[in-house]
Scaffold this active site. Structure first.
Site, PDB file in Angstrom:
ATOM      1  N   TYR A 124      -3.489 -46.578   2.119  1.00 52.77           N
ATOM      2  CA  TYR A 124      -3.441 -45.268   1.643  1.00 52.77           C
ATOM      3  C   TYR A 124      -2.652 -44.099   2.474  1.00 52.77           C
ATOM      4  O   TYR A 124      -1.603 -43.185   1.940  1.00 52.77           O
ATOM      5  CB  TYR A 124      -4.896 -44.670   1.243  1.00 52.77           C
ATOM      6  CG  TYR A 124      -4.913 -43.289   0.814  1.00 52.77           C
ATOM      7  CD1 TYR A 124      -4.457 -42.829  -0.497  1.00 52.77           C
ATOM      8  CD2 TYR A 124      -5.197 -42.020   1.829  1.00 52.77           C
ATOM      9  CE1 TYR A 124      -4.592 -41.366  -1.012  1.00 52.77           C
ATOM     10  CE2 TYR A 124      -5.275 -40.904   0.964  1.00 52.77           C
ATOM     11  CZ  TYR A 124      -4.777 -40.454  -0.165  1.00 52.77           C
ATOM     12  OH  TYR A 124      -5.020 -39.378  -0.688  1.00 52.77           O
TER      13      TYR A 124
ATOM     14  N   LYS B 180       1.094 -41.904   1.706  1.00 53.26           N
ATOM     15  CA  LYS B 180       0.972 -40.596   1.704  1.00 53.26           C
ATOM     16  C   LYS B 180       2.137 -40.050   2.763  1.00 53.26           C
ATOM     17  O   LYS B 180       2.753 -39.058   2.620  1.00 53.26           O
ATOM     18  CB  LYS B 180      -0.338 -39.783   2.285  1.00 53.26           C
ATOM     19  CG  LYS B 180      -1.245 -40.175   0.747  1.00 53.26           C
ATOM     20  CD  LYS B 180      -0.683 -39.198  -0.297  1.00 53.26           C
ATOM     21  CE  LYS B 180      -1.531 -39.191  -1.616  1.00 53.26           C
ATOM     22  NZ  LYS B 180      -0.952 -38.552  -2.878  1.00 53.26           N
TER      23      LYS B 180
HETATM   24  P1  NAP Z   1      -9.220 -37.517  -9.035  1.00 54.23           P
HETATM   25  O1  NAP Z   1     -10.207 -36.625  -9.344  1.00 54.23           O
HETATM   26  O2  NAP Z   1      -9.711 -39.103  -8.859  1.00 54.23           O
HETATM   27  O3  NAP Z   1      -7.861 -37.603  -9.811  1.00 54.23           O
HETATM   28  C1  NAP Z   1      -6.659 -38.618  -9.794  1.00 54.23           C
HETATM   29  C2  NAP Z   1      -6.206 -38.326 -11.106  1.00 54.23           C
HETATM   30  O4  NAP Z   1      -4.941 -39.258 -11.026  1.00 54.23           O
HETATM   31  C3  NAP Z   1      -6.877 -38.643 -12.251  1.00 54.23           C
HETATM   32  O5  NAP Z   1      -6.430 -37.644 -13.423  1.00 54.23           O
HETATM   33  C4  NAP Z   1      -6.244 -40.031 -12.760  1.00 54.23           C
HETATM   34  O6  NAP Z   1      -6.329 -40.020 -14.115  1.00 54.23           O
HETATM   35  C5  NAP Z   1      -4.800 -39.943 -12.162  1.00 54.23           C
HETATM   36  N1  NAP Z   1      -4.251 -41.364 -12.191  1.00 54.23           N
HETATM   37  C6  NAP Z   1      -4.782 -42.417 -11.295  1.00 54.23           C
HETATM   38  N2  NAP Z   1      -3.999 -43.340 -11.360  1.00 54.23           N
HETATM   39  C7  NAP Z   1      -3.158 -43.254 -12.486  1.00 54.23           C
HETATM   40  C8  NAP Z   1      -2.371 -43.887 -13.365  1.00 54.23           C
HETATM   41  N3  NAP Z   1      -1.927 -45.150 -12.827  1.00 54.23           N
HETATM   42  N4  NAP Z   1      -1.653 -43.315 -14.257  1.00 54.23           N
HETATM   43  C9  NAP Z   1      -1.704 -42.003 -14.385  1.00 54.23           C
HETATM   44  N5  NAP Z   1      -2.698 -41.414 -13.907  1.00 54.23           N
HETATM   45  C10 NAP Z   1      -3.457 -41.683 -12.754  1.00 54.23           C
HETATM   46  O7  NAP Z   1      -8.786 -37.525  -7.414  1.00 54.23           O
HETATM   47  P2  NAP Z   1      -7.768 -36.005  -6.828  1.00 54.23           P
HETATM   48  O8  NAP Z   1      -8.565 -35.507  -5.504  1.00 54.23           O
HETATM   49  O9  NAP Z   1      -7.958 -34.958  -7.795  1.00 54.23           O
HETATM   50  O10 NAP Z   1      -6.417 -36.600  -6.470  1.00 54.23           O
HETATM   51  C11 NAP Z   1      -4.986 -36.114  -6.895  1.00 54.23           C
HETATM   52  C12 NAP Z   1      -4.141 -36.153  -5.722  1.00 54.23           C
HETATM   53  O11 NAP Z   1      -4.590 -35.426  -4.460  1.00 54.23           O
HETATM   54  C13 NAP Z   1      -3.911 -37.615  -5.410  1.00 54.23           C
HETATM   55  O12 NAP Z   1      -2.578 -37.690  -5.184  1.00 54.23           O
HETATM   56  C14 NAP Z   1      -4.677 -37.743  -4.068  1.00 54.23           C
HETATM   57  O13 NAP Z   1      -4.262 -38.663  -3.176  1.00 54.23           O
HETATM   58  C15 NAP Z   1      -4.453 -36.243  -3.306  1.00 54.23           C
HETATM   59  N6  NAP Z   1      -5.277 -35.958  -2.624  1.00 54.23           N
HETATM   60  C16 NAP Z   1      -6.747 -35.826  -2.535  1.00 54.23           C
HETATM   61  C17 NAP Z   1      -7.611 -35.566  -1.573  1.00 54.23           C
HETATM   62  C18 NAP Z   1      -9.086 -35.671  -1.812  1.00 54.23           C
HETATM   63  O14 NAP Z   1      -9.742 -35.595  -0.816  1.00 54.23           O
HETATM   64  N7  NAP Z   1      -9.709 -35.678  -2.898  1.00 54.23           N
HETATM   65  C19 NAP Z   1      -7.015 -35.189  -0.381  1.00 54.23           C
HETATM   66  C20 NAP Z   1      -5.644 -35.236  -0.254  1.00 54.23           C
HETATM   67  C21 NAP Z   1      -4.900 -35.486  -1.110  1.00 54.23           C
HETATM   68  P3  NAP Z   1      -6.899 -41.299 -14.874  1.00 54.23           P
HETATM   69  O15 NAP Z   1      -7.746 -42.043 -14.086  1.00 54.23           O
HETATM   70  O16 NAP Z   1      -7.387 -41.076 -16.273  1.00 54.23           O
HETATM   71  O17 NAP Z   1      -5.504 -42.108 -15.208  1.00 54.23           O
END
Ligand code: NAP
Length: 247
Positions: free
Chosen positions: A149, A153
């Site tokens: 991961y 990133k």
């Molecule tokens: P989340 O609630 O799990 O949302 C992730 C989204 O990505 C979901 O809508 C999921 O939709 C979609 N996704 C995953 N695999 C996919 C695929 N193969 N095709 C299309 N869509 C896909 O997590 P989040 O925290 O909002 O994450 C959003 C972004 O923020 C990510 O890039 C993550 O790495 C980044 N981020 C998160 C955090 C944290 O602490 N939460 C911190 C830093 C960065 P479906 O499952 O419906 O496809």
């Protein structure tokens, strides 16, 4: 018009809702059709024109043929939010299986590159556009069991910087948003266990998806000659991926 990948939950959904409040037309993408239709409906109720598509960003051939079929729609797009992303597991690298690293690399890196490559020709033609990539503090630091991961990133960080260099003179902005802990479905997806996921945020106030969406909306709202290179945001109770103050 703004295209958001991963709009069915978390940060992507929060961005969709915030932008829908501003009546901005949206293209929403994710795999789970039930969840995506919910976001679609909520955005419509807020007064935004919405197009949503059940797509898996790792299915390159399908995405390319979808983009060809929807060329007119994509040509209206002014902003791409490359948000779809995930972590699979939290294991030392010797325990990580190849399908797990494939998935993280395919979604977090190749998905970002694919959608950038599909939208850029339209942006270049219009001499205008904005790409927002969801990075992470894991793109700046590593932590135990973060291996793949963190690597993905770091790649998003390098790609965002390189894109800005390539696009110099083309009036296209590239911004990276790098959050610390955000309470979304991220940990549930990573750990495949609701109780363990809850514990990740125990004793601290993490960022909300809405907090991150507000930062993204602020970047988009800057005048067109202002390009926010990157914003790193943490909860006040977190100072690095491993330095967390819990009550
Ligand atoms: P989340 O609630 O799990 O949302 C992730 C989204 O990505 C979901 O809508 C999921 O939709 C979609 N996704 C995953 N695999 C996919 C695929 N193969 N095709 C299309 N869509 C896909 O997590 P989040 O925290 O909002 O994450 C959003 C972004 O923020 C990510 O890039 C993550 O790495 C980044 N981020 C998160 C955090 C944290 O602490 N939460 C911190 C830093 C960065 P479906 O499952 O419906 O496809």
């Amino acid at each position: 018009m703004i295209l958001i990948t991963g709009a069915s939950s978390g940060i992507g959904e929060a961005c969709a809702l915030l932008l829908a409040e501003k009546k901005i037309p949206l293209i929403l993408i994710a795999r789970r059709s039930d969840r995506l239709s919910l976001t679609h409906k909520k955005c419509q109720e807020l007064g935004s024109k919405v197009y949503s598509f059940n797509l898996d960003v790792t299915k390159t051939a399908d995405i390319i043929s979808w983009a060809q079929k929807n060329c007119d729609l994509l040509s209206k797009c002014e902003v791409l939010i490359n948000n779809a992303g995930l972590a699979v597991g939290l294991k030392t690298f010797d325990q990580v299986e190849s399908h797990e690293w494939d998935q993280m690399i395919d979604v977090n890196i190749k998905g970002v590159m694919l959608f950038s490559s599909l939208l850029l020709p339209h942006f270049i033609k219009k001499d205008s556009g904005h790409i927002i990539n969801l990075g992470s503090v894991a793109g700046h630091h590593v932590y135990p069991r973060g291996n793949v991961y963190c690597a993905t990133k770091h790649a998003v960080h390098a790609f965002s910087q390189s894109l800005r260099a390539d696009l110099l003179g083309k009036n296209i902005r590239v911004s990276e948003i790098s959050p610390g802990m955000v309470e979304t479905e991220f940990s549930e997806v990573r750990l495949q266990d609701k109780d363990k996921a809850k514990k990740v945020y125990q004793g601290l106030k993490p960022l909300s998806a809405h907090d991150v969406a507000e930062v993204i909306a602020w970047c988009l709202d800057r005048p067109k000659h202002v390009n926010i290179e990157e914003i790193i945001l943490y909860p006040t109770m977190q100072a690095s991926p491993t330095l967390i103050h819990r009550l």
